[in-house]
Design a protein around this motif. Structure first.
Motif, PDB file in Angstrom:
ATOM      1  N   GLY A  58       0.917  -1.147   0.140  1.00 28.84           N
ATOM      2  CA  GLY A  58       0.056  -0.103   0.179  1.00 28.84           C
ATOM      3  C   GLY A  58       0.684   1.207   0.100  1.00 28.84           C
ATOM      4  N   THR A  59       0.366   2.451  -0.219  1.00 30.39           N
ATOM      5  CA  THR A  59       0.876   3.683  -0.394  1.00 30.39           C
ATOM      6  C   THR A  59       1.576   4.014   1.166  1.00 30.39           C
ATOM      7  OG1 THR A  59      -0.640   4.405  -2.015  1.00 30.39           O
ATOM      8  CG2 THR A  59       0.688   6.259  -0.814  1.00 30.39           C
ATOM      9  N   GLU A  60       2.937   3.898   1.209  1.00 32.84           N
ATOM     10  CA  GLU A  60       3.596   4.418   2.546  1.00 32.84           C
ATOM     11  C   GLU A  60       3.199   3.309   3.466  1.00 32.84           C
ATOM     12  OE1 GLU A  60       2.741   8.513   3.658  1.00 32.84           O
ATOM     13  OE2 GLU A  60       3.700   9.206   1.745  1.00 32.84           O
ATOM     14  N   GLN A  61       3.078   2.193   3.019  1.00 31.71           N
ATOM     15  CA  GLN A  61       2.998   1.249   4.133  1.00 31.71           C
ATOM     16  C   GLN A  61       4.108   0.846   4.614  1.00 31.71           C
ATOM     17  OE1 GLN A  61       0.499  -2.015   2.375  1.00 31.71           O
ATOM     18  NE2 GLN A  61       0.281  -3.146   4.695  1.00 31.71           N
ATOM     19  N   ASP A  62       4.035   0.352   5.977  1.00 33.55           N
ATOM     20  CA  ASP A  62       5.325  -0.103   6.621  1.00 33.55           C
ATOM     21  C   ASP A  62       5.391  -1.554   6.422  1.00 33.55           C
ATOM     22  OD1 ASP A  62       7.728  -0.039   8.001  1.00 33.55           O
ATOM     23  OD2 ASP A  62       6.773   0.036   9.895  1.00 33.55           O
ATOM     24  N   LEU A  63       4.993  -2.088   7.638  1.00 34.15           N
ATOM     25  CA  LEU A  63       5.008  -3.804   7.323  1.00 34.15           C
ATOM     26  C   LEU A  63       4.145  -4.164   6.440  1.00 34.15           C
ATOM     27  CD1 LEU A  63       6.127  -4.836  10.889  1.00 34.15           C
ATOM     28  CD2 LEU A  63       7.398  -5.081   8.924  1.00 34.15           C
ATOM     29  N   THR A  64       4.368  -5.028   5.655  1.00 31.08           N
ATOM     30  CA  THR A  64       3.223  -5.460   4.453  1.00 31.08           C
ATOM     31  C   THR A  64       3.532  -7.160   4.597  1.00 31.08           C
ATOM     32  OG1 THR A  64       3.447  -3.747   3.251  1.00 31.08           O
ATOM     33  CG2 THR A  64       2.705  -5.721   2.113  1.00 31.08           C
ATOM     34  N   PHE A  65       2.250  -7.718   4.465  1.00 31.46           N
ATOM     35  CA  PHE A  65       2.039  -9.157   4.566  1.00 31.46           C
ATOM     36  C   PHE A  65       2.672  -9.852   3.242  1.00 31.46           C
ATOM     37  CE2 PHE A  65      -0.368 -12.832   2.639  1.00 31.46           C
ATOM     38  CZ  PHE A  65       0.273 -13.885   3.564  1.00 31.46           C
ATOM     39  N   GLN A  66       3.855 -10.437   3.226  1.00 35.26           N
ATOM     40  CA  GLN A  66       4.500 -11.012   2.100  1.00 35.26           C
ATOM     41  C   GLN A  66       4.038 -12.535   1.662  1.00 35.26           C
ATOM     42  OE1 GLN A  66       8.631 -10.227   2.079  1.00 35.26           O
ATOM     43  NE2 GLN A  66       8.569  -8.216   1.644  1.00 35.26           N
ATOM     44  N   ALA A  67       4.051 -13.355   2.570  1.00 35.50           N
ATOM     45  CA  ALA A  67       3.919 -14.699   2.276  1.00 35.50           C
ATOM     46  C   ALA A  67       3.490 -15.431   3.377  1.00 35.50           C
ATOM     47  CB  ALA A  67       5.228 -15.390   1.747  1.00 35.50           C
ATOM     48  N   ARG A  68       2.718 -16.609   3.273  1.00 35.26           N
ATOM     49  CA  ARG A  68       2.379 -17.563   4.186  1.00 35.26           C
ATOM     50  C   ARG A  68       2.765 -18.883   3.962  1.00 35.26           C
ATOM     51  NH1 ARG A  68      -2.714 -16.631   4.100  1.00 35.26           N
ATOM     52  NH2 ARG A  68      -2.753 -15.254   5.832  1.00 35.26           N
ATOM     53  N   ALA A  69       3.262 -19.852   4.881  1.00 33.87           N
ATOM     54  CA  ALA A  69       3.396 -21.032   4.527  1.00 33.87           C
ATOM     55  C   ALA A  69       2.587 -22.088   5.440  1.00 33.87           C
ATOM     56  CB  ALA A  69       4.822 -21.452   4.549  1.00 33.87           C
ATOM     57  N   LEU A  70       2.125 -23.136   5.189  1.00 33.34           N
ATOM     58  CA  LEU A  70       1.272 -24.042   5.911  1.00 33.34           C
ATOM     59  C   LEU A  70       1.451 -25.302   5.720  1.00 33.34           C
ATOM     60  CD1 LEU A  70      -1.219 -24.853   7.850  1.00 33.34           C
ATOM     61  CD2 LEU A  70      -2.854 -24.488   5.788  1.00 33.34           C
TER      62      LEU A  70
END
Length: 462
Positions: free
Chosen positions: A315-327
């Motif tokens: 997102g615009t000026e977003q700090d921590l972003t969800f990148q990936a998930r492993a299950l």
């Protein structure tokens, strides 16, 4: 009782003795941090190179060449976090390396889910493929080892440690030095000074990494860098996961369900170098925007497995972003990766030793063959700081065979037995105008935040 009441009325206090067991309340901390030693750095980080040497001396030199201690620290320290939710994390100062992550499965049984080694000497070996280490100054490839640093436009020649290209910081990157460290509450802070023109990089860089483990089984990493002159910086963490247990092998790795928050990826050529394009993942085997099982996806990849940088949707000026998930559905273990970086390298251990390609070497020809390899490529065999190249190029030849990689508790790490989710800037970003800026200028602070959140899926995954 009457006398007691009279004393209270008169203002005198009555001392009542309580059992000692009622006064002592032992509070168990949510997270406990322990410190001990893991080993000692070699006395000579660098040995003089010789044109001819025996196989024994070559092995010894490879060990010494693969590490350094520019901070003059002899002791390699180990830090251990233990949470109330039965998670254990261990980190050593050599390479700022995460050596252990034990998390419970849905039955409450903890297991170690990252690859590594039992001893410090094993981390020195050239066949170590950066297990758990901090990668820097620049993670991934830089084509031809050439960096054009703007705004000055000066061209710098970096060390070439994978073919003619620069890879993961060079021969002695951040993963091969012993970091200074101290404890700040529940945090461990490590620092390292990379001198000017180390591995060819301009500017003296001060790097600092803060590790923290919280009671909700989250590993928090914050990397910061400053520089004395314009340079390029791109740090990452090379954790090799298998949520079934680091020892579980390819069969259980195939069962992982992967989700990646990316609409585009950066395609590569036959050498693994980015072309400068950004392709849409839709309609390709690289589309993990919805959860996909690796067993179904790996056979579709033309290069024998995933080794690709994803352009993370931010997102615009977003700090921590969800990148990936492993299950991993069988154990119920889940890991989610968050970062503030624009890219993430997804790698499925394609270059780890393949048991089907192990060949026996003839005893009588051993010395002659090693000598031939030495004459053929002296610098190449000595400088193979990345374990995968060492296996592919020096040990992958007929003279050496394909040697297995043995890790913690005698585990044989095999092809497709582990996977990486590495937050980063794009590979070779300094040489592509359409890629995110990778230049760090004096007065600026490079900040890279990563969070690995571990959890459980208690129900059935559909």
């Amino acid at each position: 009782m009457a006398e007691e009441a009279e004393e209270r009325a008169s203002g005198d206090t009555v001392s009542v003795t309580k059992p000692a067991s009622e006064d002592i309340v032992i509070k168990v901390p949510d997270v406990e941090l322990l410190v001990d030693g893991f080993g000692f750095m070699p006395e000579d980080a660098k040995l003089p190179r010789k044109s001819k040497q025996s196989s024994k001396s070559l092995t010894e030199q490879s060990v010494h060449d693969s590490c350094a201690s520019s901070t003059n620290i002899d002791i390699v320290r180990r830090y251990t976090w233990v949470t109330k939710n039965r998670m254990t994390v261990q980190i050593i100062t050599y390479g700022a390396t995460i050596t252990t992550i034990k998390v419970p499965d849905k039955k409450g049984v903890p297991d170690d889910v990252v690859a590594g080694f039992d001893t410090l000497e094993e981390y020195f070996q050239p066949s170590n493929p950066y297990f758990g280490a901090t990668i820097g100054r620049y993670a991934n490839y830089i084509r031809e080892g050439t960096a054009v640093v703007k705004p000055s436009g000066r061209v710098y020649m970096l060390s070439q440690n994978r073919g003619h290209n620069h890879y993961n910081g060079g021969r002695v990157g951040f993963d091969k030095v012993n970091w200074r460290s101290y404890v700040n509450g529940n945090k461990v802070v490590m620092s390292h000074i990379s001198e000017r023109f180390n591995e060819g990089y301009p500017g003296t860089v001060m790097a600092q990494i803060t590790f923290e483990v919280s009671c909700d089984n989250t590993i928090k990493i914050e990397m910061k860098c400053t520089t004395s002159e314009p340079t390029i910086v791109n740090l990452s963490s090379a954790l090799y996961f298998n949520l079934a247990g680091h020892h579980a092998g390819p069969e259980q790795m195939y069962e992982h369900i992967i989700t990646i928050n990316a609409d585009k990826f950066t395609p590569t050529n036959d050498e693994g170098l980015v072309t400068g394009e950004k392709n849409v993942v839709g309609g390709t085997v690289f589309d993990f925007r919805v959860p996909r099982v690796l067993r179904a996806m790996l056979p579709k990849v033309p290069m024998g497995g995933f080794d690709v940088n994803y352009c993370i949707t931010q997102g615009t000026e977003q700090d921590l972003t969800f990148q990936a998930r492993a299950l991993h559905p069988v154990t119920g273990r889940v890991v989610e990766v968050y970062s503030n970086q624009p890219g993430m390298q997804f790698y499925t251990g394609n270059l780890l030793p393949d048991p089907d390609k192990i060949v026996e070497e003839l005893e009588g020809e051993e010395e002659a063959q090693e000598e031939d390899v030495k004459e053929e490529s002296d610098s190449e065999s000595e400088s193979s700081a990345n374990g995968e190249e060492a296996v592919e190029e020096s040990k992958g030849k007929k003279s050496y065979g394909y040697v297995p990689l043995i890790g913690k508790k005698g585990t044989y790490y095999k092809k497709h037995g582990l996977f990486c989710l590495m937050p980063q800037n794009y590979p070779d970003a300094v040489n592509h105008k359409n890629f995110p800026i990778s230049v760090l200028n004096p007065g600026e602070v490079y900040v890279h935040k990563i969070q690995y959140k571990f959890g459980l899926l208690l129900g059935k995954y559909v």
